[in-house]
Motif scaffolding. Structure first.
Motif, PDB file in Angstrom:
ATOM      1  N   ILE A 114      77.435  17.851  46.637  1.00  0.00           N
ATOM      2  CA  ILE A 114      78.218  16.816  46.928  1.00  0.00           C
ATOM      3  C   ILE A 114      77.053  15.522  46.821  1.00  0.00           C
ATOM      4  CG2 ILE A 114      79.537  15.526  48.481  1.00  0.00           C
ATOM      5  CD1 ILE A 114      80.742  18.214  49.102  1.00  0.00           C
ATOM      6  N   VAL A 115      77.282  14.568  46.238  1.00  0.00           N
ATOM      7  CA  VAL A 115      76.690  13.430  46.318  1.00  0.00           C
ATOM      8  C   VAL A 115      77.438  12.401  47.191  1.00  0.00           C
ATOM      9  CG1 VAL A 115      75.258  11.564  45.047  1.00  0.00           C
ATOM     10  CG2 VAL A 115      75.425  13.859  44.114  1.00  0.00           C
ATOM     11  N   ILE A 116      76.704  11.702  48.088  1.00  0.00           N
ATOM     12  CA  ILE A 116      77.232  10.601  48.893  1.00  0.00           C
ATOM     13  C   ILE A 116      76.188   9.301  48.637  1.00  0.00           C
ATOM     14  CG2 ILE A 116      77.892   9.766  51.227  1.00  0.00           C
ATOM     15  CD1 ILE A 116      77.629  13.007  51.866  1.00  0.00           C
ATOM     16  N   LYS A 117      77.075   8.480  47.928  1.00  0.00           N
ATOM     17  CA  LYS A 117      76.211   7.007  47.757  1.00  0.00           C
ATOM     18  C   LYS A 117      76.962   5.832  48.737  1.00  0.00           C
ATOM     19  CE  LYS A 117      74.284   4.675  43.730  1.00  0.00           C
ATOM     20  NZ  LYS A 117      73.217   4.520  44.083  1.00  0.00           N
ATOM     21  N   ALA A 160      78.510  17.056  62.227  1.00  0.00           N
ATOM     22  CA  ALA A 160      79.693  17.627  61.808  1.00  0.00           C
ATOM     23  C   ALA A 160      79.303  19.351  61.918  1.00  0.00           C
ATOM     24  CB  ALA A 160      80.050  16.997  60.618  1.00  0.00           C
ATOM     25  N   ASN A 161      78.005  19.576  61.816  1.00  0.00           N
ATOM     26  CA  ASN A 161      77.551  20.950  61.843  1.00  0.00           C
ATOM     27  C   ASN A 161      78.392  21.771  60.786  1.00  0.00           C
ATOM     28  OD1 ASN A 161      76.173  22.500  63.510  1.00  0.00           O
ATOM     29  ND2 ASN A 161      77.443  22.597  65.090  1.00  0.00           N
ATOM     30  N   LEU A 162      78.103  21.462  59.492  1.00  0.00           N
ATOM     31  CA  LEU A 162      78.750  21.863  58.257  1.00  0.00           C
ATOM     32  C   LEU A 162      77.995  23.192  57.887  1.00  0.00           C
ATOM     33  CD1 LEU A 162      79.296  18.544  56.279  1.00  0.00           C
ATOM     34  CD2 LEU A 162      81.143  20.129  57.465  1.00  0.00           C
ATOM     35  N   GLY A 163      76.830  23.375  58.387  1.00  0.00           N
ATOM     36  CA  GLY A 163      75.896  24.301  57.880  1.00  0.00           C
ATOM     37  C   GLY A 163      75.283  23.927  56.681  1.00  0.00           C
ATOM     38  N   ILE A 164      75.033  22.714  56.109  1.00  0.00           N
ATOM     39  CA  ILE A 164      74.442  22.417  55.212  1.00  0.00           C
ATOM     40  C   ILE A 164      73.556  21.135  55.374  1.00  0.00           C
ATOM     41  CG2 ILE A 164      74.987  21.122  52.806  1.00  0.00           C
ATOM     42  CD1 ILE A 164      77.820  22.263  53.060  1.00  0.00           C
ATOM     43  N   ASN A 165      72.321  21.276  55.108  1.00  0.00           N
ATOM     44  CA  ASN A 165      71.180  20.263  55.295  1.00  0.00           C
ATOM     45  C   ASN A 165      71.328  19.026  54.403  1.00  0.00           C
ATOM     46  OD1 ASN A 165      69.170  19.532  56.981  1.00  0.00           O
ATOM     47  ND2 ASN A 165      67.575  20.505  55.809  1.00  0.00           N
ATOM     48  N   PRO A 166      71.622  17.936  55.086  1.00  0.00           N
ATOM     49  CA  PRO A 166      71.852  16.793  54.164  1.00  0.00           C
ATOM     50  C   PRO A 166      70.324  16.431  53.607  1.00  0.00           C
ATOM     51  CG  PRO A 166      72.484  16.072  56.161  1.00  0.00           C
ATOM     52  CD  PRO A 166      72.094  17.568  56.227  1.00  0.00           C
ATOM     53  N   MET A 167      70.310  15.772  52.341  1.00  0.00           N
ATOM     54  CA  MET A 167      68.970  15.342  51.835  1.00  0.00           C
ATOM     55  C   MET A 167      68.830  13.829  51.524  1.00  0.00           C
ATOM     56  SD  MET A 167      67.875  18.875  49.504  1.00  0.00           S
ATOM     57  CE  MET A 167      68.068  18.046  48.201  1.00  0.00           C
ATOM     58  N   ASN A 168      68.157  13.123  52.217  1.00  0.00           N
ATOM     59  CA  ASN A 168      68.306  11.619  52.225  1.00  0.00           C
ATOM     60  C   ASN A 168      67.273  11.223  51.232  1.00  0.00           C
ATOM     61  OD1 ASN A 168      68.227   8.854  52.307  1.00  0.00           O
ATOM     62  ND2 ASN A 168      68.480   8.789  54.454  1.00  0.00           N
ATOM     63  N   ASP A 169      67.487  10.669  50.377  1.00  0.00           N
ATOM     64  CA  ASP A 169      66.297  10.060  49.229  1.00  0.00           C
ATOM     65  C   ASP A 169      66.250   8.406  49.396  1.00  0.00           C
ATOM     66  OD1 ASP A 169      68.224   9.120  47.745  1.00  0.00           O
ATOM     67  OD2 ASP A 169      67.707  10.201  45.901  1.00  0.00           O
ATOM     68  N   GLY A 170      66.776   8.010  50.342  1.00  0.00           N
ATOM     69  CA  GLY A 170      66.607   6.478  50.439  1.00  0.00           C
ATOM     70  C   GLY A 170      67.651   5.594  49.681  1.00  0.00           C
ATOM     71  N   GLU A 171      68.297   6.373  48.523  1.00  0.00           N
ATOM     72  CA  GLU A 171      69.463   5.648  47.911  1.00  0.00           C
ATOM     73  C   GLU A 171      70.836   6.337  48.236  1.00  0.00           C
ATOM     74  OE1 GLU A 171      69.266   3.367  45.050  1.00  0.00           O
ATOM     75  OE2 GLU A 171      67.039   2.956  45.999  1.00  0.00           O
ATOM     76  N   MET A 172      70.723   7.603  48.268  1.00  0.00           N
ATOM     77  CA  MET A 172      72.137   8.481  48.219  1.00  0.00           C
ATOM     78  C   MET A 172      71.554   9.769  49.333  1.00  0.00           C
ATOM     79  SD  MET A 172      72.441  10.195  44.581  1.00  0.00           S
ATOM     80  CE  MET A 172      71.965   8.948  43.804  1.00  0.00           C
ATOM     81  N   ARG A 175      72.259  13.824  49.376  1.00  0.00           N
ATOM     82  CA  ARG A 175      72.760  15.290  48.475  1.00  0.00           C
ATOM     83  C   ARG A 175      73.093  16.152  49.483  1.00  0.00           C
ATOM     84  NH1 ARG A 175      68.809  12.830  45.222  1.00  0.00           N
ATOM     85  NH2 ARG A 175      69.575  12.492  43.141  1.00  0.00           N
ATOM     86  N   LEU A 176      74.297  16.911  49.081  1.00  0.00           N
ATOM     87  CA  LEU A 176      74.365  17.983  50.210  1.00  0.00           C
ATOM     88  C   LEU A 176      74.265  19.122  49.423  1.00  0.00           C
ATOM     89  CD1 LEU A 176      77.415  16.872  52.372  1.00  0.00           C
ATOM     90  CD2 LEU A 176      75.225  17.207  53.173  1.00  0.00           C
ATOM     91  N   PRO A 177      73.470  20.081  49.226  1.00  0.00           N
ATOM     92  CA  PRO A 177      73.050  21.143  48.245  1.00  0.00           C
ATOM     93  C   PRO A 177      73.849  22.279  48.897  1.00  0.00           C
ATOM     94  CG  PRO A 177      71.302  20.738  49.180  1.00  0.00           C
ATOM     95  CD  PRO A 177      72.117  19.648  49.773  1.00  0.00           C
ATOM     96  N   PHE A 178      74.868  23.116  48.378  1.00  0.00           N
ATOM     97  CA  PHE A 178      75.634  24.126  48.935  1.00  0.00           C
ATOM     98  C   PHE A 178      75.004  25.493  48.300  1.00  0.00           C
ATOM     99  CE2 PHE A 178      78.636  21.094  49.496  1.00  0.00           C
ATOM    100  CZ  PHE A 178      79.559  21.492  50.495  1.00  0.00           C
TER     101      PHE A 178
END
Length: 185
Positions: free
Chosen positions: A65-68, A85-97, A99-102
């Protein structure tokens, strides 16, 4: 008057099934679904705002999932909300957007999720049975107040049971479909 009972019963059962579908859309399967982010609120200048109100959310790949965000200044707030939110997924922030890799689900985790799905289904079946009870009580009250005859009461009660059975069958169908979706690799 007595037909209203069946119409109201149908409406309430339909709402119950819609609620079940809405709840199950938030359950994590092997695929990335933006629906699991529906309840996440981001602190946007002091106001809790839905994530979809401050960023575009999409799933370009089955496991991502990509959040921009529309404003880069709230990137940190979005990341914070996702972690809380404790989704069990580690958000990856690259300064632009973000990414939530499942990661792929393990067999054990899939079985755990199926148990949760079945529990939700059972809760909604109980809700449908409670709706049936309310409808039957309403019919009995009408009979007691002599607004309907005993024959009408029997006929309406049969319709109520038929609608209840159809509602429970629909819940079973939704649960089986979600179970299949969760267990498919």
């Amino acid at each position: 008057m007595s037909g209203d009972v069946v119409v109201e019963l149908k409406g309430r059962i339909t709402k119950t099934i819609e609620d079940l579908k809405r709840e199950l859309s938030k359950v994590r399967t092997g695929r990335a679904s933006t629906a699991i982010l529906d309840n996440i609120r981001v602190d946007y200048y002091g106001t809790p705002t839905p994530l979809s109100g401050v960023a575009s959310v999409n799933a370009p790949e089955p496991r991502l999932i990509v959040i921009k965000p529309w404003e880069k200044s709230i990137l940190k707030e979005i990341e914070k909300a996702l972690r809380e939110a404790n989704l069990g997924i580690n958000p990856m922030n690259d300064g632009e957007m973000i990414r939530l890799p499942f990661p792929p689900l393990t067999e054990e985790r899939r079985k755990e999720i199926v148990k949760q799905v079945k529990a939700k289904g059972e809760e909604h079946k109980v809700a449908i049975r409670n709706i049936r009870r309310d409808a039957n009580e309403s019919v009995k009250a009408q009979l007691k107040d002599k607004k309907i005859t005993e024959d009408d009461e029997k006929r309406i009660s049969e319709k109520v049971q038929k609608e209840t059975d159809a509602g429970v069958a629909e819940v079973d169908k939704v649960i089986v479909a979600k179970e299949k979706e969760v267990m498919s690799v």
